[in-house]
Motif scaffolding. Structure first.
Motif, PDB file in Angstrom:
ATOM      1  N   LYS A  17     -22.251  18.835  59.303  1.00  0.00           N
ATOM      2  CA  LYS A  17     -22.494  20.267  59.372  1.00  0.00           C
ATOM      3  C   LYS A  17     -22.026  20.932  58.083  1.00  0.00           C
ATOM      4  O   LYS A  17     -20.962  20.617  57.565  1.00  0.00           O
ATOM      5  CB  LYS A  17     -21.736  20.854  60.567  1.00  0.00           C
ATOM      6  CG  LYS A  17     -22.339  22.149  61.083  1.00  0.00           C
ATOM      7  CD  LYS A  17     -22.059  22.316  62.571  1.00  0.00           C
ATOM      8  CE  LYS A  17     -22.874  23.451  63.137  1.00  0.00           C
ATOM      9  NZ  LYS A  17     -22.820  23.523  64.595  1.00  0.00           N
ATOM     10  N   MET A  18     -22.837  21.827  57.568  1.00  0.00           N
ATOM     11  CA  MET A  18     -22.443  22.647  56.429  1.00  0.00           C
ATOM     12  C   MET A  18     -21.550  23.770  56.935  1.00  0.00           C
ATOM     13  O   MET A  18     -21.961  24.584  57.757  1.00  0.00           O
ATOM     14  CB  MET A  18     -23.684  23.253  55.768  1.00  0.00           C
ATOM     15  CG  MET A  18     -24.538  22.214  55.091  1.00  0.00           C
ATOM     16  SD  MET A  18     -23.987  21.875  53.419  1.00  0.00           S
ATOM     17  CE  MET A  18     -25.473  22.183  52.522  1.00  0.00           C
ATOM     18  N   VAL A  19     -20.312  23.752  56.466  1.00  0.00           N
ATOM     19  CA  VAL A  19     -19.359  24.745  56.947  1.00  0.00           C
ATOM     20  C   VAL A  19     -18.713  25.451  55.766  1.00  0.00           C
ATOM     21  O   VAL A  19     -18.259  24.806  54.815  1.00  0.00           O
ATOM     22  CB  VAL A  19     -18.255  24.076  57.797  1.00  0.00           C
ATOM     23  CG1 VAL A  19     -17.424  25.134  58.521  1.00  0.00           C
ATOM     24  CG2 VAL A  19     -18.855  23.126  58.827  1.00  0.00           C
ATOM     25  N   SER A  20     -18.680  26.750  55.811  1.00  0.00           N
ATOM     26  CA  SER A  20     -17.981  27.506  54.773  1.00  0.00           C
ATOM     27  C   SER A  20     -16.475  27.309  54.914  1.00  0.00           C
ATOM     28  O   SER A  20     -15.983  26.902  55.965  1.00  0.00           O
ATOM     29  CB  SER A  20     -18.336  28.995  54.877  1.00  0.00           C
ATOM     30  OG  SER A  20     -17.872  29.519  56.094  1.00  0.00           O
ATOM     31  N   PHE A  21     -15.742  27.592  53.848  1.00  0.00           N
ATOM     32  CA  PHE A  21     -14.303  27.330  53.835  1.00  0.00           C
ATOM     33  C   PHE A  21     -13.582  28.069  54.958  1.00  0.00           C
ATOM     34  O   PHE A  21     -12.662  27.534  55.568  1.00  0.00           O
ATOM     35  CB  PHE A  21     -13.722  27.753  52.486  1.00  0.00           C
ATOM     36  CG  PHE A  21     -12.276  27.377  52.334  1.00  0.00           C
ATOM     37  CD1 PHE A  21     -11.912  26.050  52.096  1.00  0.00           C
ATOM     38  CD2 PHE A  21     -11.295  28.337  52.431  1.00  0.00           C
ATOM     39  CE1 PHE A  21     -10.575  25.706  51.954  1.00  0.00           C
ATOM     40  CE2 PHE A  21      -9.949  27.993  52.291  1.00  0.00           C
ATOM     41  CZ  PHE A  21      -9.588  26.680  52.056  1.00  0.00           C
ATOM     42  N   SER A  22     -13.995  29.260  55.265  1.00  0.00           N
ATOM     43  CA  SER A  22     -13.341  30.047  56.309  1.00  0.00           C
ATOM     44  C   SER A  22     -13.578  29.469  57.704  1.00  0.00           C
ATOM     45  O   SER A  22     -12.805  29.687  58.622  1.00  0.00           O
ATOM     46  CB  SER A  22     -13.830  31.496  56.264  1.00  0.00           C
ATOM     47  OG  SER A  22     -15.232  31.536  56.416  1.00  0.00           O
ATOM     48  N   GLN A  23     -14.664  28.692  57.834  1.00  0.00           N
ATOM     49  CA  GLN A  23     -14.995  28.116  59.142  1.00  0.00           C
ATOM     50  C   GLN A  23     -14.538  26.668  59.286  1.00  0.00           C
ATOM     51  O   GLN A  23     -14.639  26.094  60.356  1.00  0.00           O
ATOM     52  CB  GLN A  23     -16.513  28.163  59.354  1.00  0.00           C
ATOM     53  CG  GLN A  23     -17.050  29.562  59.586  1.00  0.00           C
ATOM     54  CD  GLN A  23     -18.548  29.533  59.859  1.00  0.00           C
ATOM     55  OE1 GLN A  23     -19.323  29.012  59.063  1.00  0.00           O
ATOM     56  NE2 GLN A  23     -18.957  30.072  60.981  1.00  0.00           N
ATOM     57  N   SER A  24     -14.046  26.066  58.168  1.00  0.00           N
ATOM     58  CA  SER A  24     -13.754  24.635  58.166  1.00  0.00           C
ATOM     59  C   SER A  24     -12.634  24.244  59.121  1.00  0.00           C
ATOM     60  O   SER A  24     -12.573  23.112  59.577  1.00  0.00           O
ATOM     61  CB  SER A  24     -13.416  24.170  56.753  1.00  0.00           C
ATOM     62  OG  SER A  24     -12.244  24.811  56.311  1.00  0.00           O
ATOM     63  N   SER A  25     -11.731  25.170  59.391  1.00  0.00           N
ATOM     64  CA  SER A  25     -10.620  24.850  60.290  1.00  0.00           C
ATOM     65  C   SER A  25     -11.002  25.021  61.755  1.00  0.00           C
ATOM     66  O   SER A  25     -10.288  24.598  62.645  1.00  0.00           O
ATOM     67  CB  SER A  25      -9.414  25.731  59.962  1.00  0.00           C
ATOM     68  OG  SER A  25      -9.764  27.089  60.082  1.00  0.00           O
ATOM     69  N   LYS A  26     -12.163  25.637  61.989  1.00  0.00           N
ATOM     70  CA  LYS A  26     -12.615  25.823  63.368  1.00  0.00           C
ATOM     71  C   LYS A  26     -13.295  24.560  63.887  1.00  0.00           C
ATOM     72  O   LYS A  26     -13.864  23.792  63.116  1.00  0.00           O
ATOM     73  CB  LYS A  26     -13.608  26.989  63.453  1.00  0.00           C
ATOM     74  CG  LYS A  26     -12.988  28.337  63.140  1.00  0.00           C
ATOM     75  CD  LYS A  26     -14.046  29.416  63.286  1.00  0.00           C
ATOM     76  CE  LYS A  26     -13.470  30.791  62.944  1.00  0.00           C
ATOM     77  NZ  LYS A  26     -14.517  31.842  63.021  1.00  0.00           N
ATOM     78  N   THR A  27     -13.232  24.358  65.173  1.00  0.00           N
ATOM     79  CA  THR A  27     -13.916  23.218  65.766  1.00  0.00           C
ATOM     80  C   THR A  27     -15.412  23.518  65.900  1.00  0.00           C
ATOM     81  O   THR A  27     -15.806  24.641  66.186  1.00  0.00           O
ATOM     82  CB  THR A  27     -13.344  22.881  67.154  1.00  0.00           C
ATOM     83  OG1 THR A  27     -13.341  24.058  67.958  1.00  0.00           O
ATOM     84  CG2 THR A  27     -11.934  22.343  67.049  1.00  0.00           C
TER      85      THR A  27
END
Ligand SMILES: [Zn+2]
Length: 65
Positions: A17-27
């Motif tokens: 999944k392409m995840v932005s840095f702010s979302q990377s810690s979210k499951t």
């Protein structure tokens, strides 16, 4: 955006999944069973660590004896 690899703990599905840095810690939700119980995989770091070339150079030093 960085591409992360996740494994679903519920059904074992691997997905990227392409995840932005702010979302990377979210499951991330599993695309197969929709379970939020997933874990981020560190596959890119693990594959760089093990190199078969290092093992072959080690055996050549054994010819001294
Ligand atoms: Zn799943």
């Amino acid at each position: 955006m960085p591409l992360y690899e996740y494994r679903c703990k519920s059904c074992g599905q691997l997905f990227e999944k392409m995840v932005s840095f702010s979302q990377s810690s979210k499951t991330q939700e599993c695309p197969v069973c929709k379970s939020p119980d997933t874990s981020k995989q560190m596959s890119t770091f693990a594959s760089k660590g093990s190199s078969p070339a290092a093992a072959s150079s080690c055996s050549s030093t054994g010819r001294f004896t």
